[in-house]
Design a protein around this motif. Structure first.
Motif, short mmCIF file in Angstrom:
data_model
loop_
_atom_site.label_atom_id
_atom_site.label_comp_id
_atom_site.label_asym_id
_atom_site.label_seq_id
_atom_site.Cartn_x
_atom_site.Cartn_y
_atom_site.Cartn_z
N LEU A 14 -5.83 2.18 13.60
CA LEU A 14 -7.28 2.04 13.69
C LEU A 14 -7.87 1.37 12.45
N ARG A 15 -7.29 1.64 11.31
CA ARG A 15 -7.77 1.06 10.05
C ARG A 15 -6.70 0.16 9.47
N LYS A 16 -7.13 -0.91 8.89
CA LYS A 16 -6.19 -1.77 8.18
C LYS A 16 -5.82 -1.10 6.87
N PRO A 17 -4.57 -1.24 6.43
CA PRO A 17 -4.19 -0.65 5.14
C PRO A 17 -5.02 -1.24 4.01
N ARG A 18 -5.43 -0.42 3.09
CA ARG A 18 -6.19 -0.85 1.92
C ARG A 18 -5.42 -0.47 0.68
N GLN A 19 -5.83 -1.05 -0.42
CA GLN A 19 -5.22 -0.67 -1.69
C GLN A 19 -5.78 0.68 -2.12
N CYS A 20 -4.91 1.49 -2.70
CA CYS A 20 -5.31 2.79 -3.23
C CYS A 20 -6.30 2.55 -4.37
N PRO A 21 -7.43 3.24 -4.39
CA PRO A 21 -8.41 3.05 -5.46
C PRO A 21 -7.91 3.53 -6.83
N GLU A 22 -6.88 4.35 -6.85
CA GLU A 22 -6.34 4.86 -8.11
C GLU A 22 -5.30 3.93 -8.72
N CYS A 23 -4.31 3.52 -7.91
CA CYS A 23 -3.17 2.79 -8.49
C CYS A 23 -2.97 1.40 -7.90
N GLY A 24 -3.61 1.08 -6.78
CA GLY A 24 -3.50 -0.24 -6.21
C GLY A 24 -2.39 -0.42 -5.18
N ARG A 25 -1.58 0.61 -4.96
CA ARG A 25 -0.53 0.52 -3.94
C ARG A 25 -1.16 0.63 -2.55
N PRO A 26 -0.45 0.23 -1.49
CA PRO A 26 -0.99 0.34 -0.13
C PRO A 26 -1.29 1.79 0.23
N SER A 27 -2.39 2.00 0.94
CA SER A 27 -2.78 3.35 1.31
C SER A 27 -1.85 3.92 2.37
N SER A 28 -1.85 5.24 2.47
CA SER A 28 -1.03 5.95 3.44
C SER A 28 -1.94 6.53 4.52
N ARG A 29 -1.44 6.62 5.73
CA ARG A 29 -2.23 7.16 6.82
C ARG A 29 -2.60 8.63 6.57
N ASP A 30 -1.68 9.39 5.99
CA ASP A 30 -1.91 10.83 5.76
C ASP A 30 -2.92 11.10 4.66
N THR A 31 -3.02 10.22 3.69
CA THR A 31 -3.87 10.46 2.52
C THR A 31 -4.93 9.36 2.35
#
Length: 71
Positions: A14-31
């Motif tokens: 449903l959502r496109k993966p985004r960069q984590c606002p903390e470290c810049g890695r790809p976001s996870s569906r669970d978090t």
């Protein structure tokens, strides 16, 4: 109908993966929007300790309010 159940269906997230606002890695569906529970908890910790704050005007009359003008 069995053919549909046996074939592998491609499900789009449903959502496109985004960069984590903390470290810049790809976001996870669970978090989401974070990449891990660690990054999510770091962000929560910053909010709870007051590191993140919404700026406010020192003088309320400078904030654009009309409450003091009665005329």
């Amino acid at each position: 109908m069995e053919e549909r159940m046996n074939s592998k269906a491609s499900v789009e997230p449903l959502r496109k993966p985004r960069q984590c606002p903390e470290c810049g890695r790809p976001s996870s569906r669970d978090t989401y929007p974070f990449c891990s529970a660690r990054c999510r908890e770091l962000d929560l910790s910053r909010w709870l300790t007051g590191s993140y704050a919404i700026p406010v005007a020192e003088d309320e009359s400078k904030a654009g309010g009309d409450e003091g003008d009665n005329g």
